[in-house]
Design an enzyme around this catalytic site. Structure first.
Site, PDB file in Angstrom:
ATOM      1  N   ILE A   1       0.835  -1.194   0.000  1.00 27.01           N
ATOM      2  CA  ILE A   1       0.000   0.000   0.000  1.00 27.01           C
ATOM      3  C   ILE A   1       0.876   1.252   0.000  1.00 27.01           C
ATOM      4  CG2 ILE A   1      -0.253   0.209   2.509  1.00 27.01           C
ATOM      5  CD1 ILE A   1      -3.021   0.789  -0.120  1.00 27.01           C
ATOM      6  N   TYR A   2       2.088   1.160   0.547  1.00 28.59           N
ATOM      7  CA  TYR A   2       3.003   2.302   0.493  1.00 28.59           C
ATOM      8  C   TYR A   2       3.314   2.666  -0.955  1.00 28.59           C
ATOM      9  CZ  TYR A   2       7.470   4.776   0.373  1.00 28.59           C
ATOM     10  OH  TYR A   2       8.468   5.666   0.082  1.00 28.59           O
TER      11      TYR A   2
END
Length: 336
Positions: free
Chosen positions: A152-153
């Protein structure tokens, strides 16, 4: 005197960029939430050093606070904005994904809205080499497709690249995105590999080596990185006529928008990196070999030909020299 607003000035890279610009006569305003993601004392010390220069001022607040961010833009009237503030950390994103949406996506939207409203000269925003995700063809080049993010980063950073392009297209706002490759150096983050390794070795604790050491990175020294950012400030992208883009340029055919890799353009084996740390410390590591961590990739390597073409600059600090500088700073700062 040119006015530059930098988000993330209490952070590792933002601190170094602000320090460099101040030394060259820029007026710099910082914006940082000084969160407790890692040691707040380290962040406060960075800000204290910057505040010794009368041309530095700062606002403490979150990017999600649109009212405060808007007031900061209105009061400072920046000509250039360098957006570095973000929730960082690939591994942290596995446990706390929502913070990446709030800070990286919502926060970046707020920065872009203010940059559009103020009609600034150039908006530069940090992305990451992690957006290349599962790509295997190396060195990574900006013009290749990057749609296979693994965390998700990296997904949040890819989202900001797309958002930046839309604002550049819609509002003729010049936007440069830069993809960083394994940045390290003095005043570094405690969650980065070099810091973790040095701290653990000096304390006699084991270090975790993922993928059994079969890893390689394009380690980029922070002084080289901020020099490249400073030079890119003047490499303002222009919407191309008739959608004609020079070969090898990541310039958008429909917007004043460009993506630029910033790396050392050299693959270093993780085990070689660790061996150099051991040499600098005069102490062997206790090695804990582990499997590949979720969301990680075995290798990364930057093609930096576009950076050279735009700025004439190539990051060049040898990793041995960079490690030595970090170890000297670490021993002094932590008295170890």
């Amino acid at each position: 005197m040119r006015r530059v607003l930098i988000t993330g000035t209490a952070g590792f890279i933002g601190f170094h960029l602000a320090k460099r610009l101040l030394s060259e006569g820029f007026q710099v305003h910082g914006y940082d939430a000084v969160t407790d993601y890692y040691d707040v004392n380290l962040k406060n010390r960075r800000h204290a050093m910057l505040e010794e220069n009368p041309n530095f001022s700062v606002t403490i607040g979150r990017l999600e606070d649109m009212e405060l961010l808007t007031k900061t833009f209105d009061d400072f009237q920046p000509q250039i904005v360098v957006h570095l503030a973000a929730q960082a950390g690939v591994r942290h994103s596995l446990e706390f994904p929502r913070t990446y949406v709030d800070s990286n996506i919502v926060g970046t939207f707020n920065v872009m809205e203010n940059a559009r409203r103020q009609k600034i000269d150039h908006l530069l925003m940090a992305s990451t080499s992690s957006v290349y995700g599962a790509n295997e063809d190396m060195p990574f080049i900006e013009t290749e497709k990057a749609d296979t993010q693994l965390t998700i980063y990296s997904a949040s950073k890819k989202a900001t690249e797309s958002m930046g392009h839309s604002y550049a297209h819609l509002y003729d706002l010049p936007v440069t995105m830069f993809r960083f490759f394994s940045v390290y150096g003095t005043w570094g983050r405690p969650d980065l590999a070099l810091f973790l390794f040095v701290d653990a070795i000096l304390d006699g604790r084991p270090i975790n080596i993922f993928n059994n050491g079969e890893m390689a990175r394009d380690f980029t020294y922070v002084d080289d990185l901020v020099r490249a950012i400073q030079l890119l400030m003047d490499a303002v992208p222009v919407r191309p006529e008739d959608r004609v883009v020079p070969e090898g340029d990541s310039l958008s055919p429909v917007a004043p928008y460009r993506i630029v890799n910033i790396g050392n353009s050299e693959q270093i084996r993780l085990l070689d990196f660790i061996e150099e740390i051991e040499k600098c410390l005069g102490q062997k590591a206790i090695r804990n070999y582990m499997g590949m961590q979720t969301g990680d990739v075995p290798a990364a390597w930057a093609d930096t030909s576009l950076l050279r073409r735009l700025t004439g600059y190539q990051p060049k600090t040898d990793y041995r020299d960079g490690i030595a500088r970090f170890v000297e700073w670490f021993r002094d700062y932590y008295q170890k």
